[in-house]
Design a protein around this motif. Structure first.
Motif, PDB file in Angstrom:
ATOM      1  N   UNK A  86       0.844  -1.186   0.000  1.00 16.45           N
ATOM      2  CA  UNK A  86       0.000   0.000   0.000  1.00 16.45           C
ATOM      3  C   UNK A  86       0.883   1.242   0.000  1.00 16.45           C
ATOM      4  N   UNK A  87       0.721   2.081  -1.013  1.00 18.29           N
ATOM      5  CA  UNK A  87       1.541   3.277  -1.122  1.00 18.29           C
ATOM      6  C   UNK A  87       1.177   4.280  -0.036  1.00 18.29           C
ATOM      7  N   UNK A  88       2.177   4.863   0.571  1.00 18.81           N
ATOM      8  CA  UNK A  88       1.971   5.848   1.627  1.00 18.81           C
ATOM      9  C   UNK A  88       2.242   7.237   1.090  1.00 18.81           C
ATOM     10  N   UNK A  89       1.668   8.256   1.732  1.00 18.73           N
ATOM     11  CA  UNK A  89       1.955   9.639   1.341  1.00 18.73           C
ATOM     12  C   UNK A  89       3.345  10.051   1.834  1.00 18.73           C
ATOM     13  N   UNK A  90       3.933   9.228   2.687  1.00 10.45           N
ATOM     14  CA  UNK A  90       5.272   9.471   3.211  1.00 10.45           C
ATOM     15  C   UNK A  90       6.250   8.540   2.500  1.00 10.45           C
ATOM     16  N   UNK A  91       7.139   9.122   1.731  1.00  8.02           N
ATOM     17  CA  UNK A  91       8.086   8.330   0.943  1.00  8.02           C
ATOM     18  C   UNK A  91       8.950   7.443   1.833  1.00  8.02           C
ATOM     19  N   UNK A  92       9.306   7.934   3.011  1.00  3.22           N
ATOM     20  CA  UNK A  92      10.160   7.143   3.895  1.00  3.22           C
ATOM     21  C   UNK A  92       9.449   5.886   4.362  1.00  3.22           C
ATOM     22  N   UNK A  93       8.121   5.943   4.490  1.00  3.74           N
ATOM     23  CA  UNK A  93       7.364   4.757   4.898  1.00  3.74           C
ATOM     24  C   UNK A  93       7.364   3.729   3.781  1.00  3.74           C
ATOM     25  N   UNK A  94       7.248   4.189   2.542  1.00  6.58           N
ATOM     26  CA  UNK A  94       7.332   3.263   1.406  1.00  6.58           C
ATOM     27  C   UNK A  94       8.695   2.573   1.385  1.00  6.58           C
ATOM     28  N   UNK A  95       9.743   3.351   1.653  1.00  7.00           N
ATOM     29  CA  UNK A  95      11.094   2.789   1.670  1.00  7.00           C
ATOM     30  C   UNK A  95      11.253   1.744   2.765  1.00  7.00           C
ATOM     31  N   UNK A  96      10.865   2.082   3.991  1.00  6.17           N
ATOM     32  CA  UNK A  96      11.060   1.176   5.123  1.00  6.17           C
ATOM     33  C   UNK A  96      10.115  -0.025   5.057  1.00  6.17           C
ATOM     34  N   UNK A  97       8.870   0.202   4.625  1.00 12.82           N
ATOM     35  CA  UNK A  97       7.932  -0.916   4.473  1.00 12.82           C
ATOM     36  C   UNK A  97       8.469  -1.940   3.480  1.00 12.82           C
ATOM     37  N   UNK A  98       9.020  -1.446   2.394  1.00 13.29           N
ATOM     38  CA  UNK A  98       9.590  -2.330   1.384  1.00 13.29           C
ATOM     39  C   UNK A  98      10.841  -3.026   1.916  1.00 13.29           C
ATOM     40  N   UNK A  99      11.694  -2.274   2.598  1.00 12.15           N
ATOM     41  CA  UNK A  99      12.972  -2.798   3.066  1.00 12.15           C
ATOM     42  C   UNK A  99      12.784  -3.920   4.080  1.00 12.15           C
ATOM     43  N   UNK A 100      11.792  -3.803   4.965  1.00 14.01           N
ATOM     44  CA  UNK A 100      11.597  -4.779   6.037  1.00 14.01           C
ATOM     45  C   UNK A 100      10.472  -5.780   5.750  1.00 14.01           C
ATOM     46  N   UNK A 101       9.940  -5.756   4.543  1.00 12.59           N
ATOM     47  CA  UNK A 101       8.875  -6.691   4.184  1.00 12.59           C
ATOM     48  C   UNK A 101       9.416  -8.116   4.035  1.00 12.59           C
TER      49      UNK A 101
END
Length: 323
Positions: A217-232
């Protein structure tokens, strides 16, 4: 084949979790990832581009930054440089040793000088440790300020105190806290009279808590997209590496690629351990963990090899328990 005892299996799992924690800390020490965190989580660095932050604001280890064989990418942030500036261990007489996961100085240009900040990044696998996490964050901030005496300022030179940040990343928070960011800071309350103190005089510490969620799920916060992807645990290593390069302009190197692979393997190993045990408690823990990472009930049921109805019942009971 000799079957391991439950104790042996538990020791193996604990070792995997320890390696997972160590791998997570190392990933967060890369300049390209830190630059995104500073850009999105701090007001001081928000006006600058991620590339500028990476190239100019994380300058303390400039002497040890090196380009790997495959690192010559124009317009890409260095995926080979890590922060190694500050000692992560803080000692005090008659006190327990306090360890910081990642700690470094960041610099901002201002009037031909550099304003310095001390930043602490923490990975918190358990977001309900038995105390309010924000209180621990403020404790870390207080320690980072107090230890500046004798190095940053002497005597009564309190005007030289450098602002500190403690940023906590929770990869697997409770369902109701997923995909959220909370900021805690010092503010002035004009109880009586007009303020005569500048904002910078008390803006000395901030605590941020980032509760990760569904990587799909894409977030309005780019850093959340980065960390969500990194730790998935559901996104393949090759997909992660491609997204780091394409979506976040972080150039891949042999070392960084290995860190991403290790993180994926350790995550999957921890999940598979719980599935193989076949015990109700462990199966539930796996279900809640996968749900916290954004997986649907259908996919969880397929992974744990139980019915969708049972997964839904467990999730509903857990949601009621935390309310």
């Amino acid at each position: 084949m000799i079957r391991q005892t439950n104790l042996a299996n538990t020791l193996d799992l604990a070792a995997d979790k320890t390696r997972y924690d160590a791998c997570a800390k190392k990933l967060l020490s890369y300049k390209g990832i830190i630059a995104w965190i500073l850009k999105c989580c701090t007001k001081e660095f928000a006006p600058y581009s991620v590339q500028y932050i990476c190239d100019n604001c994380l300058r303390e280890n400039a002497e040890i930054a090196a380009h790997a064989v495959h690192q010559d990418h124009k317009g890409m942030m260095n995926g080979d440089c890590r922060i190694e500036g500050l000692n992560t261990e803080e000692n005090a007489i008659s006190e327990n040793t306090v360890y910081y996961d990642v700690r470094f100085r960041a610099f901002l240009p201002e009037n031909d000088e550099f304003v310095k900040f001390i930043v602490n990044l923490e990975i918190q696998l358990n977001d309900t440790p038995g105390y309010p996490l924000v209180m621990r964050g403020f404790y870390y901030c207080a320690r980072m300020i107090s230890e500046q005496y004798g190095t940053v300022f002497f005597g009564e030179q309190y005007g030289k105190i450098q602002k500190v940040y403690s940023i906590w990343i929770c990869p697997d928070p409770a369902q109701r806290r997923r995909n959220s960011i909370f900021r805690y800071y010092i503010a002035e309350d004009e109880v009586a009279g007009k303020s005569y103190v500048s904002f910078q005089s008390y803006d000395l510490m901030e605590v941020l808590i980032l509760n990760l969620g569904d990587a799909k799920e894409e977030s309005q916060w780019k850093v959340m997209d980065l960390l969500n992807m990194l730790f998935s645990v559901t996104i393949a290593p090759e997909v992660k590496k491609k997204r780091l390069s394409d979506d976040f302009s972080i150039a891949m190197t042999v070392e960084l690629e290995q860190e991403v692979n290790d993180m994926c393997n350790l995550s999957q190993g921890i999940v598979e351990y719980g599935i193989e045990q076949g015990e109700l408690k462990k199966a539930k823990e796996v279900v809640f963990s996968l749900a916290g990472m954004g997986m649907t009930a259908e996919k969880i049921a397929e992974a744990v090899q139980v019915s969708v109805k049972l997964v839904q019942e467990w999730l509903i009971s857990e949601e009621k328990a935390v309310k």
